[in-house]
Design an enzyme around this catalytic site. Sequence first.
Site, PDB file in Angstrom:
ATOM      1  N   GLU A  57       0.828  -1.213   0.000  1.00 39.86           N
ATOM      2  CA  GLU A  57       0.000   0.000   0.000  1.00 39.86           C
ATOM      3  C   GLU A  57       0.859   1.258   0.000  1.00 39.86           C
ATOM      4  O   GLU A  57       0.604   2.204  -0.757  1.00 39.86           O
ATOM      5  CB  GLU A  57      -0.918  -0.012   1.218  1.00 39.86           C
ATOM      6  CG  GLU A  57      -1.664   1.298   1.491  1.00 39.86           C
ATOM      7  CD  GLU A  57      -2.662   1.665   0.416  1.00 39.86           C
ATOM      8  OE1 GLU A  57      -3.185   2.802   0.476  1.00 39.86           O
ATOM      9  OE2 GLU A  57      -2.930   0.844  -0.475  1.00 39.86           O
ATOM     10  N   HIS A  60       2.567   1.824  -3.327  1.00 43.74           N
ATOM     11  CA  HIS A  60       1.609   2.333  -4.316  1.00 43.74           C
ATOM     12  C   HIS A  60       1.370   3.829  -4.115  1.00 43.74           C
ATOM     13  O   HIS A  60       1.306   4.596  -5.087  1.00 43.74           O
ATOM     14  CB  HIS A  60       0.293   1.564  -4.206  1.00 43.74           C
ATOM     15  CG  HIS A  60      -0.759   2.037  -5.166  1.00 43.74           C
ATOM     16  ND1 HIS A  60      -0.559   2.100  -6.535  1.00 43.74           N
ATOM     17  CD2 HIS A  60      -2.033   2.483  -4.958  1.00 43.74           C
ATOM     18  CE1 HIS A  60      -1.651   2.555  -7.122  1.00 43.74           C
ATOM     19  NE2 HIS A  60      -2.548   2.801  -6.194  1.00 43.74           N
ATOM     20  N   HIS A 122     -12.189   3.256  -9.679  1.00 44.25           N
ATOM     21  CA  HIS A 122     -10.813   3.669  -9.462  1.00 44.25           C
ATOM     22  C   HIS A 122      -9.913   3.322 -10.647  1.00 44.25           C
ATOM     23  O   HIS A 122      -9.154   4.158 -11.152  1.00 44.25           O
ATOM     24  CB  HIS A 122     -10.303   2.985  -8.188  1.00 44.25           C
ATOM     25  CG  HIS A 122      -9.166   3.678  -7.526  1.00 44.25           C
ATOM     26  ND1 HIS A 122      -7.876   3.192  -7.576  1.00 44.25           N
ATOM     27  CD2 HIS A 122      -9.104   4.806  -6.796  1.00 44.25           C
ATOM     28  CE1 HIS A 122      -7.075   3.998  -6.896  1.00 44.25           C
ATOM     29  NE2 HIS A 122      -7.790   4.985  -6.414  1.00 44.25           N
ATOM     30  N   HIS A 215     -19.564  -9.966 -16.506  1.00 45.99           N
ATOM     31  CA  HIS A 215     -18.296  -9.465 -17.037  1.00 45.99           C
ATOM     32  C   HIS A 215     -17.814 -10.324 -18.205  1.00 45.99           C
ATOM     33  O   HIS A 215     -17.363  -9.794 -19.229  1.00 45.99           O
ATOM     34  CB  HIS A 215     -17.238  -9.440 -15.936  1.00 45.99           C
ATOM     35  CG  HIS A 215     -15.868  -9.101 -16.433  1.00 45.99           C
ATOM     36  ND1 HIS A 215     -15.551  -7.877 -16.991  1.00 45.99           N
ATOM     37  CD2 HIS A 215     -14.714  -9.848 -16.488  1.00 45.99           C
ATOM     38  CE1 HIS A 215     -14.284  -7.869 -17.357  1.00 45.99           C
ATOM     39  NE2 HIS A 215     -13.760  -9.046 -17.068  1.00 45.99           N
ATOM     40  N   HIS A 277      -3.192  -9.513 -16.771  1.00 41.26           N
ATOM     41  CA  HIS A 277      -4.568  -9.268 -17.230  1.00 41.26           C
ATOM     42  C   HIS A 277      -4.868  -7.768 -17.201  1.00 41.26           C
ATOM     43  O   HIS A 277      -5.437  -7.219 -18.158  1.00 41.26           O
ATOM     44  CB  HIS A 277      -5.536 -10.025 -16.315  1.00 41.26           C
ATOM     45  CG  HIS A 277      -6.915 -10.174 -16.849  1.00 41.26           C
ATOM     46  ND1 HIS A 277      -7.222 -10.890 -17.975  1.00 41.26           N
ATOM     47  CD2 HIS A 277      -8.101  -9.696 -16.391  1.00 41.26           C
ATOM     48  CE1 HIS A 277      -8.523 -10.862 -18.200  1.00 41.26           C
ATOM     49  NE2 HIS A 277      -9.077 -10.134 -17.254  1.00 41.26           N
TER      50      HIS A 277
END
Length: 308
Positions: A57, A60, A122, A215, A277
């Site tokens: 975290e 990032h 996001h 999806h 991905h």
Amino acid sequence: MKWLKTTAVAACLGMLLVLLGGALVTKTESGMGCGKSWPLCHGQLIPSEIDTALIIELSHRVISGGVGLMVLLLSILAWKMVGHVREVKFLSFLAFFFLLMQGLIGAAAVKWGQSDFVLAMHFGISLVSFSAVLLLTIIIFEIDRKFDAQSLWIKKDFRIQIYMLTLYTLGVVYSGALVRHTYSSMACLNWPFCSNASPLDFASYGLGQWIQMGHRFAASIVVIWTLLIFKKAWKEYRHSSVMTNGWGIGSGLLILQVILGALLIVSYVHLGLALLHALVISLYVGLLSYFLLLSSRSSKNEKLTKKP
């Protein structure tokens, strides 16, 4: 121009790191690695207790902050040095604004929490910022005569398909992010159906299964649509390497994306495959954004030629 090109390329690569970092945070469930403290970690500049979630975290956050400053620098330099080009000022604003919005949403999620449906935005917001930075980079290299797509004219019906496909793809990207944020990645243990033994057993679906299969179905439409556009480009724009190679690459990226999606189920969401991905769809959206730029120019040129 040398410094401007270097900054643009660095900002592009940095935005990819931000996108992958966000996916890594979600996949490893490290969003609360620093507790409910932002921008500090557990209220400390240098945390006294360090674990894996905190490292992911905090890394990032640091990378996003550094890239944010880089994108801001690129926006200012591009505005000042090549602001006479039609798209530059708009893209400069778009790049930094959406990156800032992405950071604020992340901060709000840490401080006050957000629903999964809001958090799923996001990744898409970051993609918009990445696409704007990518287009700025392409324009800067065009000015330096490294690229030349000015002579390409895309017909109106083709442009409409590009616009519609881009909007639809962003919706599919949102659904993919929703799969991650609702922890629905393994809601269906088979592929291509949720249960290959009973593919039409919709009555047994819970929310996770509906999100996962929704999806998959939406993504399959993007693949088919892209292949049809590639076929159309090959037929109508065979003289243009930008169109044929571009849509060929796009088709290849989506076929790879489908394979990765299947492997994610088989591997029980292997982290490396999950990040790949996210990378592939980011590159595909970047490619779409380039065709948006070309379509916008074709539309402008068409209007100019129609003027008396």
